[in-house]
Design a protein around this motif. Structure first.
Motif, PDB file in Angstrom:
ATOM      1  N   UNK A   1       3.624  -2.493  -2.729  1.00 31.81           N
ATOM      2  CA  UNK A   1       2.397  -2.743  -3.481  1.00 31.81           C
ATOM      3  C   UNK A   1       2.368  -2.016  -4.823  1.00 31.81           C
ATOM      4  N   UNK A   2       3.001  -0.860  -4.897  1.00 31.70           N
ATOM      5  CA  UNK A   2       3.110  -0.180  -6.194  1.00 31.70           C
ATOM      6  C   UNK A   2       3.889  -1.034  -7.183  1.00 31.70           C
ATOM      7  N   UNK A   3       4.993  -1.577  -6.695  1.00 37.74           N
ATOM      8  CA  UNK A   3       5.807  -2.417  -7.574  1.00 37.74           C
ATOM      9  C   UNK A   3       5.052  -3.663  -8.005  1.00 37.74           C
TER      10      UNK A   3
ATOM     11  N   UNK B   1      11.576   4.030  -5.346  1.00 36.20           N
ATOM     12  CA  UNK B   1      11.127   2.820  -4.654  1.00 36.20           C
ATOM     13  C   UNK B   1       9.906   2.220  -5.341  1.00 36.20           C
ATOM     14  N   UNK B   2       9.532   2.814  -6.484  1.00 47.00           N
ATOM     15  CA  UNK B   2       8.458   2.227  -7.277  1.00 47.00           C
ATOM     16  C   UNK B   2       7.147   2.988  -7.233  1.00 47.00           C
ATOM     17  N   UNK B   3       7.096   4.096  -6.494  1.00 43.40           N
ATOM     18  CA  UNK B   3       5.836   4.845  -6.431  1.00 43.40           C
ATOM     19  C   UNK B   3       5.711   5.781  -7.631  1.00 43.40           C
ATOM     20  N   UNK B   4       4.607   5.676  -8.378  1.00 47.03           N
ATOM     21  CA  UNK B   4       4.397   6.633  -9.464  1.00 47.03           C
ATOM     22  C   UNK B   4       4.333   8.064  -8.907  1.00 47.03           C
TER      23      UNK B   4
ATOM     24  N   UNK C   1      -3.451   4.393  -2.514  1.00 50.57           N
ATOM     25  CA  UNK C   1      -3.817   3.614  -3.684  1.00 50.57           C
ATOM     26  C   UNK C   1      -5.191   4.033  -4.184  1.00 50.57           C
TER      27      UNK C   1
ATOM     28  N   UNK D   1       1.361   9.308  -6.839  1.00 50.04           N
ATOM     29  CA  UNK D   1       1.270   8.616  -5.548  1.00 50.04           C
ATOM     30  C   UNK D   1       2.324   9.138  -4.588  1.00 50.04           C
TER      31      UNK D   1
ATOM     32  N   UNK E   1       1.897  -4.035  -8.219  1.00 47.41           N
ATOM     33  CA  UNK E   1       0.840  -3.639  -9.153  1.00 47.41           C
ATOM     34  C   UNK E   1       1.411  -3.429 -10.559  1.00 47.41           C
TER      35      UNK E   1
ATOM     36  N   UNK F   1       0.053   1.461   1.420  1.00 48.99           N
ATOM     37  CA  UNK F   1      -0.940   2.374   2.004  1.00 48.99           C
ATOM     38  C   UNK F   1      -2.205   2.386   1.157  1.00 48.99           C
TER      39      UNK F   1
END
Ligand code: ADP
Ligand code: MG
Lengths: 489, 251
Positions: free
Chosen positions: B106-108, A445-448, A5, A451, B110, A1
Motif C-alpha cells: 500500500x505504501x508503494x 520494500x517501499x515504506x517511507x 498509515x 512508517x 500510494x 497496515x
C-alpha cells in the motif's frame, strides 16, 4: 497496515507540533485561592460536601505531608516544585456536581468530543462494532459526567465519581479508601490524600461480570493547576471488570503537577484489568513545559485466586514517576504488569512495578517495553519481593529496551528479594537498537522512513499492545507513532 | 530498462572504491546473470542500485526506464519498480509477515498515486502466490523472517516480489543455502514472474541456479567491473574453469 498509515497521516497533519491535544478551552472556573494550607484542605472538602470523617482524614494526611521529604531516588531531574505556587482546586463553573448528560455544559461536551471521547451514550452505542464504554469525565478537579450509570446499576454495579461515592456510599468508601495505599505511603500519595479532588469509584458486586468497559478520562485545562485524582475500584468475590484510563492536557510553557492515587481491591476469584493510555502534554522540543506525573497505583489481591493486571502505554508527560504494583496476598493470586513506555524529546521516564508475593502459589508476570528516542531518559525500575511464607511463588520478568538515535538512554533497575528459597524468580532484560539493516529492509520494500520506524516499533511492543482492549490498542499504536515522529533523521 | 554507465562507488566509511566503472544494460523481458568471485562487488552493486546507506557514488549513472535512480529516495525506487531480493533477509520481530506485505504494497501504491488494495483482494492475492511458493499459512502469520529457515527466508523474498510486482528484480545469491527442492520451488517462482515487461538481474556464484532460471545474458563481474559478457554457455565455462582467469585479468 492501516494503523501505521493513519499514524503517518496524522503525523504529517500535525506539522511542527506533534501534540494534538494541546488546545485550551475557554471554560470559566471556580478556583480555590492559590497555595496549600489547612484552609485549602478545608475548602476542598467543603466544596465537595464531604462528611466530617473525610475532612479529618485529609487533615491528618496534610499534617503528615508537612513532615515528609520529596523522594529523590528516581532517575529524574527537575527544579524544585513550589507547592505554594499552585492551585489545588479548579472546577468548571457550570458544573456543580455530576448530573445527567442533558444538564452538562455543551461546551464541556464539545471539549471531550474534540478529544475523541464520546459522552453521549447513543454515540457510543452507534460506535465501532457496537463497542460500549462507560465514561467518567474528569475536568480539572471535578467529574463532569458519568455515562451508562443506570444500565450498570441494573446489575448492581456502582460507577460514579469518588466525591459522589463519599456522599452516597460512605460505608463502602470508608471501608476501602486508603487500605491499599495508606495516607502516609509516600510523599505524593500523602499530598494526594490531603487535596485529592475527584476521580472514579467502581464497585462490582459478588459474581458480576461487568458488561462493558469502564473508563475515566482526565483532562487538565486550567493554568497552574495541579490535578490530584483518586480512583478506587473494588471487585467483590468472583467478579470481573476491565477499566481504562486516559489523560491529556493543554500545551503550556509551565510545568504542571499531576499526582494521582489509584487503589484496586480484588476479593476471592475476582479479576481487575486496569489499562492506561497516558498522553499528558510532554513539553516542547526544547524541554519547556509538560506535566510532572507522579502517580501511585497499587492493587491488592486480597482474596484467594484473585487477579490484577496492569497494562500501561506511557507516551506523555515531561516526567513520569509511576510504579503500578500488586500485593499478592491471597493464595494463588496473580499479578501482571504490561508496559510500553515511550520517551522522546527531553522526556524523563522512571517507571516499573512492584510485585509483593505474600500468599502461597502466587504468580507475577512483568513485560516491559521501553522505547527511548531524542534526548530522553527511560528507566525501568522493578521490584519483585517474595515473602518467607510464599511457598510456590513464581515471578517472571522480561524487560526490553529499544534505543532510537544516540542521545537517549535506557536503564534497567531490577530489585529482587526472595525470602523463600523454593520460589522461582526469572528476570530477562535486553537492550537493542533499531538496526540500520532492519530499517533499510523496510524502506527497500517501499515504506517511507517514518512508517518503517513505526512498523518496527509496533512490532517491538506487540506483546503488550495485545493486552489492551481492541479500540485502545489501535489508539495506542497511533499514539506511539506520533510520539516518535522526528526521531529518525 | 536498466542502464548503468561507468558506475563508480566507494564505501562511505573508508573511501575504498568497490565499483570501478561498471557498465550494464538490461532490456525489458531479459534475464541477466551476474557471476563473479567473492568480494567482486556483486552485492555492492545491488545495494547501490537499491539505495542502501553506507555507499557513495562518485561517478556514473544508473537509470530505470530512463529515470535516474541514484538520487532517488530508496522507498521511491521501490515504488518505481525496483526490487532487491536480499542475500541475507532481515528479521523483524513482532511484525506479522502479512502485515508487512500489506504495508509495503500500500505504501508503494500510494507513492504511485494508486488507491489502497482492499483487504479481501489482498488476501486473495497473497493466498494464491503463497500457495505457488509452498508458503504456509503459519509462515504468513509469523513475524517477518523470524525463525524462518534459510530456504524459507528466500521463498519469502520471492513472495514479496510476486506481491509487489516490480519491473526490475535483482536477486542476490538467492540460491545460497538452498537445498535442491527449495531451489526448484524458488526458481519456479521466479520463472512464473518472467514477462516481456519485466527484467531480472540474477546474481549468483554458481551455475546450478542457472539450470533452473535460464539467463539470456551472462556477465562476469570482477574487481568492480563487468569483465566479460556472453550467452548461457559462459556460465558453464565458468563452472568448469572457476574464476581464476578473471581475477587475474582484472588485477
Ligand atoms: N558496507 C560495507 N562496509 C565495508 N565493506 C564493505 C561493505 N560492503 C561491501 N564491502 C566490501 O566490499 C567488497 C565487495 O563486497 P561484496 O559487494 O559483498 O562482494 P560480493 O557480493 O561480490 O561477494 C568486499 O571487500 C567487502 O568487504
Ligand atoms: Mg554478495
Amino acid at each position: 497496515m492501516a494503523a501505521v498509515k493513519e499514524t503517518v497521516d496524522q503525523v504529517r497533519a500535525i506539522d511542527v507540533d506533534q501534540y494534538k491535544y494541546g488546545f485550551e478551552s475557554a471554560i470559566e472556573s471556580d478556583m480555590a485561592p492559590k497555595g496549600l494550607s489547612e484552609d485549602i484542605v478545608r475548602f476542598i472538602s467543603a466544596k465537595k460536601n464531604e462528611p466530617e470523617w473525610m475532612l479529618e482524614w485529609r487533615l491528618d494526611a496534610y499534617r503528615r505531608w508537612l513532615t515528609m521529604e520529596e523522594p529523590t531516588w528516581a532517575r529524574v531531574h527537575y527544579p524544585p516544585i513550589d507547592f505554594q505556587d499552585l492551585y489545588y482546586y479548579a472546577a468548571p463553573k457550570s458544573t456543580a456536581g455530576p448530573k445527567s448528560l442533558d444538564e452538562v455544559d455543551p461546551e464541556l461536551i464539545r471539549v471531550y468530543e474534540k478529544l475523541g471521547i464520546p459522552l453521549k451514550e447513543q454515540a457510543v452505542l452507534a460506535g465501532v462494532e457496537g463497542a460500549r464504554i462507560a465514561v467518567d469525565a474528569v475536568f480539572d478537579s471535578v467529574s463532569v459526567v458519568t455515562t451508562f450509570r443506570e444500565e450498570l446499576a441494573k446489575v448492581g454495579i456502582i460507577f460514579c465519581s469518588i466525591s459522589e461515592a463519599m456522599r452516597e456510599y460512605p460505608d463502602l468508601v470508608k471501608k476501602y479508601l486508603g487500605t491499599v495505599v495508606p495516607t502516609s505511603d509516600n510523599y505524593y500519595a500523602t499530598l494526594n490524600s490531603a487535596v485529592f479532588s475527584d476521580g472514579s469509584f467502581v464497585w462490582i458486586p459478588e459474581g458480576v461480570r461487568c458488561p462493558m468497559e469502564l473508563s475515566t478520562y482526565f483532562r487538565i485545562n486550567e493554568k497552574k493547576t495541579g490535578q490530584f485524582e483518586r480512583t478506587l475500584i473494588i471487585a467483590e468475590k468472583g467478579s470481573y471488570v476491565s477499566y481504562l484510563e486516559g489523560c491529556t492536557a493543554p500545551q503550556r510553557d509551565e510545568n504542571q503537577l499531576h499526582a494521582a492515587v489509584v487503589e484496586l481491591v480484588a476479593m476471592e476469584d475476582a479479576e481487575i484489568k486496569y489499562s492506561t493510555v497516558q498522553n499528558w502534554y510532554p513539553g516542547d522540543k526544547d524541554g519547556r513545559g509538560g506535566i510532572y506525573n507522579f502517580v501511585t497505583k497499587r492493587g491488592d489481591c486480597r482474596g484467594d485466586r484473585s487477579k490484577i493486571s496492569w497494562t500501561q502505554v506511557e507516551t506523555g508527560s515531561a516526567i513520569t514517576w509511576k510504579y503500578p504494583s500488586c500485593i499478592l496476598r491471597g493464595d494463588g493470586s496473580q499479578g501482571e504488569f504490561y508496559s510500553i513506555a515511550v520517551s522522546n524529546g527531553h522526556q524523563q521516564v522512571d517507571s516499573g512495578t512492584k510485585m509483593i508475593h505474600l500468599g502461597k502459589n502466587t504468580a507475577s508476570r512483568i513485560i516491559s517495553k521501553g522505547i527511548s528516542a531524542g534526548k530522553s531518559q527511560n528507566t525501568y525500575r522493578g521490584q519483585v519481593k517474595i515473602n518467607r511464607k510464599a511457598d510456590g511463588a513464581r515471578s517472571f520478568t522480561n524487560c526490553d529496551s529499544l534505543l532510537i538515535g544516540h542521545d537517549c538512554g535506557a536503564h534497567t533497575v531490577p530489585y529482587i528479594e526472595s525470602g523463600n528459597p523454593k520460589a522461582k524468580v526469572e528476570h530477562e532484560a535486553t537492550t537493542s537498537k533499531i538496526s540500520d539493516d532492519q530499517l533499510f529492509y523496510c524502506i527497500s520494500r517501499g515504506l517511507p522512513t517514518e512508517e518503517a520506524v513505526a512498523l518496527i516499533v509496533n512490532g517491538f511492543v506487540r506483546e503488550v499492545l495485545q493486552q489492551l482492549p481492541m479500540e485502545f490498542a489501535v489508539e495506542a499504536q497511533k499514539l506511539i507513532g506520533v510520539s516518535l515522529e522526528g526521531s529518525v533523521g | 530498462m536498466l542502464e548503468i554507465k561507468n558506475l563508480h562507488a566507494e564505501i562511505e566509511a573508508d573511501g575504498r572504491e568497490i565499483l570501478r566503472g561498471l557498465d550494464l544494460t538490461v532490456k525489458a523481458g531479459e534475464v541477466h546473470a551476474i557471476m563473479g568471485p567473492n568480494g567482486a562487488g556483486k552485492s555492492t552493486l545491488s545495494h547501490v542500485l537499491a539505495g542502501k546507506p553506507g555507499y557513495r557514488v562518485t561517478q556514473g549513472t544508473a537509470t530505470l526506464d530512463g529515470v535516474d535512480i541514484l538520487e532517488m529516495d530508496p522507498a521511491l525506487r521501490a515504488a518505481n519498480g525496483l526490487f532487491l531480493a536480499f542475500q541475507y533477509p532481515v528479521e523483524i520481530p513482532g511484525v506479522g509477515n502479512m502485515t508487512f506485505l500489506k504495508a509495503a504494497l500500500n505504501s508503494q501504491r500510494k507513492a504511485r498515486g494508486e488507491g489502497e488494495m482492499s483487504t479481501p483482494d489482498f488476501m486473495r492475492l497473497v493466498r494464491t502466490e503463497a500457495g505457488k511458493l509452498k508458503i504456509t499459512q503459519d509462515m504468513l502469520k509469523r513475524p517477518v523472517n523470524v525463525g524462518f529457515s534459510g530456504g524459507e527466508k528466500k521463498r519469502n523474498e520471492i513472495l514479496q516480489m510476486a506481491i509487489l510486482q516490480p519491473k526490475l528484480c535483482i536477486l542476490d545469491e538467492t540460491d545460497s543455502g538452498l537445498d535442491i527442492d527449495a531451489l526448484k520451488v524458488v526458481s519456479e517462482g521466479v520463472n512464473a514472474l518472467r514477462s516481456p515487461d519485466r527484467a531480472f538481474v540474477v546474481i549468483t556464484h554458481y551455475q546450478r541456479l542457472l539450470d533452473h532460471i535460464r539467463p539470456d545474458v551472462v556477465h562476469v563481474l570482477s574487481k568492480g567491473r563487468i569483465v566479460k559478457t556472453g550467452g548461457p554457455d559462459l556460465a558453464l565455462e565458468l563452472e568448469a574453469k572457476g574464476y581464476a582467469d578473471f581475477a587475474d585479468e582484472a588485477a
